[in-house]
Enzyme design. Structure first.
Site, PDB file in Angstrom:
ATOM      1  N   ARG A  36       1.015  -1.424   0.117  1.00  0.00           N
ATOM      2  CA  ARG A  36      -0.309   0.090   0.005  1.00  0.00           C
ATOM      3  C   ARG A  36       0.869   1.432   0.434  1.00  0.00           C
ATOM      4  O   ARG A  36       0.854   2.306  -1.183  1.00  0.00           O
ATOM      5  CB  ARG A  36      -0.990   0.165   1.014  1.00  0.00           C
ATOM      6  CG  ARG A  36      -2.621   1.042   1.327  1.00  0.00           C
ATOM      7  CD  ARG A  36      -3.213   1.139   2.892  1.00  0.00           C
ATOM      8  NE  ARG A  36      -3.752  -0.288   2.363  1.00  0.00           N
ATOM      9  CZ  ARG A  36      -3.903  -0.442   3.639  1.00  0.00           C
ATOM     10  NH1 ARG A  36      -4.895   0.541   4.339  1.00  0.00           N
ATOM     11  NH2 ARG A  36      -4.883  -1.772   3.343  1.00  0.00           N
ATOM     12  N   HIS A  82      -7.383  -4.833  -8.201  1.00  0.00           N
ATOM     13  CA  HIS A  82      -7.303  -4.104  -6.706  1.00  0.00           C
ATOM     14  C   HIS A  82      -8.822  -3.918  -5.667  1.00  0.00           C
ATOM     15  O   HIS A  82      -9.407  -3.460  -6.466  1.00  0.00           O
ATOM     16  CB  HIS A  82      -6.851  -3.052  -6.868  1.00  0.00           C
ATOM     17  CG  HIS A  82      -6.405  -2.039  -6.182  1.00  0.00           C
ATOM     18  ND1 HIS A  82      -5.139  -2.281  -5.617  1.00  0.00           N
ATOM     19  CD2 HIS A  82      -6.593  -0.463  -5.119  1.00  0.00           C
ATOM     20  CE1 HIS A  82      -5.002  -0.872  -4.385  1.00  0.00           C
ATOM     21  NE2 HIS A  82      -6.061  -0.468  -4.158  1.00  0.00           N
ATOM     22  N   TYR A 126     -18.534  11.060 -15.510  1.00  0.00           N
ATOM     23  CA  TYR A 126     -18.352  12.851 -16.151  1.00  0.00           C
ATOM     24  C   TYR A 126     -16.476  12.676 -17.662  1.00  0.00           C
ATOM     25  O   TYR A 126     -16.365  13.313 -18.165  1.00  0.00           O
ATOM     26  CB  TYR A 126     -18.244  13.312 -15.659  1.00  0.00           C
ATOM     27  CG  TYR A 126     -19.907  13.708 -15.088  1.00  0.00           C
ATOM     28  CD1 TYR A 126     -20.530  13.695 -15.940  1.00  0.00           C
ATOM     29  CD2 TYR A 126     -20.262  14.074 -13.846  1.00  0.00           C
ATOM     30  CE1 TYR A 126     -22.339  13.931 -15.280  1.00  0.00           C
ATOM     31  CE2 TYR A 126     -21.379  13.881 -13.862  1.00  0.00           C
ATOM     32  CZ  TYR A 126     -22.171  13.951 -14.025  1.00  0.00           C
ATOM     33  OH  TYR A 126     -23.790  13.940 -13.732  1.00  0.00           O
TER      34      TYR A 126
END
Length: 748
Positions: A36, A82, A126
């Protein structure tokens, strides 16, 4: 827990809570570190970024392809590679596309991807994205067995464990992350300069750090600005992998009408939100902590343009900016902590030379693996072409065997000494390939592949090669890597993207702004309590002991001062802090904790608190018996984080800071041995571990006094002054052990 048919719990194991917690916490910590927070030194990526780039490559989102919705990319990433939240993955994607957040974006965005003001990106439904040329360079060769692959979280697919990384991503884009018990902070650099430094290491593996820094002098931040750091500090940071860089905004003065002028800020420090910076300046103006600034306004478009108007035109621009640098985020500090995962997946802090070496070694391994993969493909194709060429001389016999034999493949292999692969290829050959023109093309292809095979074999170590041949082949591989570095430097080091943005400058001359802030001169007494609360009460000569404190608290120290004075707080961690008396809370209340005024660590305490007197020297010392003489100006630290003055060895703590007014020092150890020596034997330094004041067989330093030999030594207030005659038995040189102290020296 499930129960069996009889109602009893099945397979119950007794274990200590401490063992269970430690085992699970260790697993969590390792997961955070490895999967991570820390980047890989080879490609400079954390797993989420690597999976994003790889997923976009699998979606064919190349730089020349069309854009796809970010929601599609995020869906593929969390569905295949993931298994985490879509919001966190999208945030990672957005950051890779922001040219003010990363020096060399890996993603090209279309739509609203946020701004330097701190505005958020539009929703993923978008926005659209595709890879950049930088990401393409990171992926170059991934389909040629250049890196290892491992199973995804559900075992249904595979993902790369590291990217081939032809681009020096770790240093070029930097990294930041906080794991469990460790963190990383790497600033971005100029890719052209990184490639030039790596090329030096390729030509000379024994190249020194100074040679590397000659072509790669320091960070290069996306938002530009000035990197204000002296060369010695910068070199030490890159040598050890730990340090920091001071970043200032870039500004210039613009003349107005009738002698007026304004300051125009065109670049701000990295990771500073412009809108928050303006809010901070406005809040300080409202609190009257920026008395020289009249107004601030934002005239930014796509470029940063902040206007700072002085209160009067008689103010010096440098002085105005110095007040802003000290109080606002127009000046910040970026920490360097090159804590990364090595090729062995072990986290450690590396210096610049070691980071470059690890990346180059990875590139050499990638070159070997790609060459071996290509050589295997060339040999397979040559084998097929050899079969084609062998049958072109006997086409009629080939046709007869195919038409008449039951097992045509076995017959072809027996008749022409073909391999199974060659025979299969001949059987799958189209009839149109039997024309003479096709034979010419095959011979051309065979010749070209034979040349390529020879070139590849000149790069790869083969069985039977002697040591001299292996060294020659290794030299050829490094020459190829050097050519790749030159290509990367030209591709990403030139043009608008590669041009250096941050300017490296030497630290400016210090500007004294202590007299700038108009403070009414007033006599006060500073009260510092045993539990660390501080306040100022009006007047001198007050009865400090009669003042009220919180229940369970009491007076620790009282200091008579004036509101224009500065206090020096010397902490047991060896740091010096500066506090303006005018900033202390006033009135009859309890005051406030001194830790709210300075960033004092939880393990640190106050060793000394006094009014800083300009033009004199101070003697600072630690419990181990080492100390140094320092100028008052070197104790000044305007930042809340203070300044490290005395560097301490393991287990040591700073003990005291006293005025060095006099010509002799009296040192008393915990073993009650007293030593008197001339102060001229102590070096004047601006910081360091200091020199040995007194040697101790056991224990450490207890007290110090600096005195003048003409007036004698007064150990405590009201005591008799001791002349040099009285002190003769204790005179010696610095670092002597001393002699047992006389009775007039108190035992506590």
């Amino acid at each position: 827990m499930p129960m069996d048919a009889s109602g009893a719990f099945g397979n119950v194991e007794d274990t200590r809570l401490a063992d269970a917690l430690s085992e699970r916490y260790l697993a969590y910590a390792m997961s955070t570190i490895m999967s991570r927070s820390l980047p890989d030194v080879r490609d400079g990526l954390k797993p989420v970024h690597r999976r994003l780039v790889y997923a976009m490559q699998q979606l064919r989102l190349d730089p020349n392809a069309g854009f796809k919705k970010c929601a599609r990319v995020v869906g593929d990433v969390i569905g295949k590679y993931h298994p985490h939240g879509d919001a966190s993955v999208y945030e990672a994607l957005v950051r890779l596309a922001q040219d003010f957040a990363v020096r060399y974006p890996l993603v090209e965005g279309q739509g609203n991807f946020g701004s330097i003001d701190g505005d958020n990106a539009a929703a993923m439904r978008y926005t659209e994205s595709r890879l950049t040329e930088v990401a393409k360079a990171l992926l170059d060769g991934i389909e040629d067995d250049a890196v290892d692959f491992g199973p995804t979280y559900d075992g249904t697919e595979t993902e790369p464990l590291v990217l081939p990384a032809a681009f020096p991503n770790l240093l070029a884009n930097g990294a930041a992350g906080i794991a469990v018990g460790m963190a990383t902070s790497i600033p971005p650099h100029n890719a052209g300069e990184v490639c030039a430094a790596a090329a030096i290491l390729v030509r000379d593996p024994a190249a020194t750090l100074d040679e590397l820094l000659a072509v790669m002098p320091g960070p290069d931040f996306p938002t530009g600005g000035l990197v204000v750091e002296d060369q010695a500090s910068l070199r030490q940071s890159y040598e050890t992998g730990r340090g920091g860089f001071r970043i200032r905004a870039r500004w210039h003065k613009e003349e107005g009408r009738f002698g007026t002028w304004t300051i125009v800020v065109t670049e701000i420090p990295f990771q500073v939100q412009k809108s928050r910076l303006i809010e901070q300046i406005a809040e300080l103006m409202e609190a009257k902590k920026l008395p020289l600034l009249g107004d601030v306004r934002d005239e930014s478009t796509s470029e940063v343009r902040l206007i700072l108007e002085p209160k009067t035109k008689g103010v010096e621009p440098e002085v105005l900016m110095e007040t802003l640098f000290r109080a606002t985020q127009l000046e910040t500090r970026f920490g360097l902590n090159m804590n990364v995962l090595g090729a062995d997946r072990v986290p450690r802090v590396m210096g610049l030379r070691e980071v470059l070496r690890a990346w180059l070694d990875h590139r050499e391994e990638v070159l070997r693996r790609r060459s071996a993969h290509r050589l295997a493909a060339v040999l397979r194709r040559l084998e097929v072409l050899d079969g084609f060429l062998s049958v072109y001389l006997n086409l009629d016999e080939v046709i007869r065997i195919i038409r008449e034999e039951d097992d045509a493949r076995a017959s072809l292999m027996a008749a022409f000494s073909l391999s199974e692969i060659q025979a299969e290829a001949i059987l799958n050959m189209r009839l149109r390939s039997l024309r003479r023109l096709e034979e010419i093309e095959i011979r051309k292809e065979h010749g070209a592949l034979s040349e390529e095979r020879d070139r590849l074999q000149d790069l790869l170590p083969l069985d039977g090669d002697d040591e001299a041949t292996r060294r020659k082949k290794e030299a050829r591989r490094w020459k190829r890597i050097g050519s790749e570095l030159d290509r990367m430097r030209k591709q990403f080091g030139d043009g608008a993207l590669g041009r250096r943005r941050s300017e490296l400058t030497v630290p400016p001359q210090p500007v004294d702004i202590s007299a700038i802030v108009a403070v009414e001169r007033e006599a006060v007494t500073v009260l510092f309590s045993q539990k660390g609360w501080v306040r100022a009460v009006k007047g001198h000569g007050i009865d400090a002991g009669a003042q009220k404190f919180k229940e369970g608290d009491g007076l620790r120290l009282s200091i008579e001062a004036w509101t224009g004075d500065r206090l020096c707080l010397f902490a047991t961690g060896g740091r010096a802090f500066t506090i303006r008396v005018a900033d202390l809370p006033r009135g009859r209340g309890d005051g406030q904790p001194i830790r709210l005024l300075v960033e004092l660590g939880n393990e640190e305490d106050v060793a000394a608190l006094f009014v800083l007197r300009d033009g004199i020297r101070y003697l600072v010392a630690g419990s181990g018996g080492r100390g140094l003489v320092i100028e008052a100006a070197d104790l000044v630290a305007e930042k809340r984080t203070g300044k490290q003055v005395l560097n301490l060895k393991d287990g040591g703590r700073a003990l005291l800071c006293v005025e060095a007014v006099g010509d002799h020092v009296a040192s008393l150890g915990e073993n009650r041995k007293l030593l008197v020596f001339p102060i001229e034997q102590l070096a004047v330094m601006n910081r360091g571990v200091g020199t040995t004041l007194q040697k101790f067989k056991d224990g450490g330093l207890r007290a110090l006094r600096v005195f003048d030999s003409g007036t004698g030594l007064v150990w405590q207030d009201g005591a008799k002054a001791r002349s040099m005659t009285d002190l003769q038995p204790y005179l010696g040189n610095r670092a002597d052990a001393g002699r047992l102290a006389p009775n007039w020296v108190p035992r506590h």
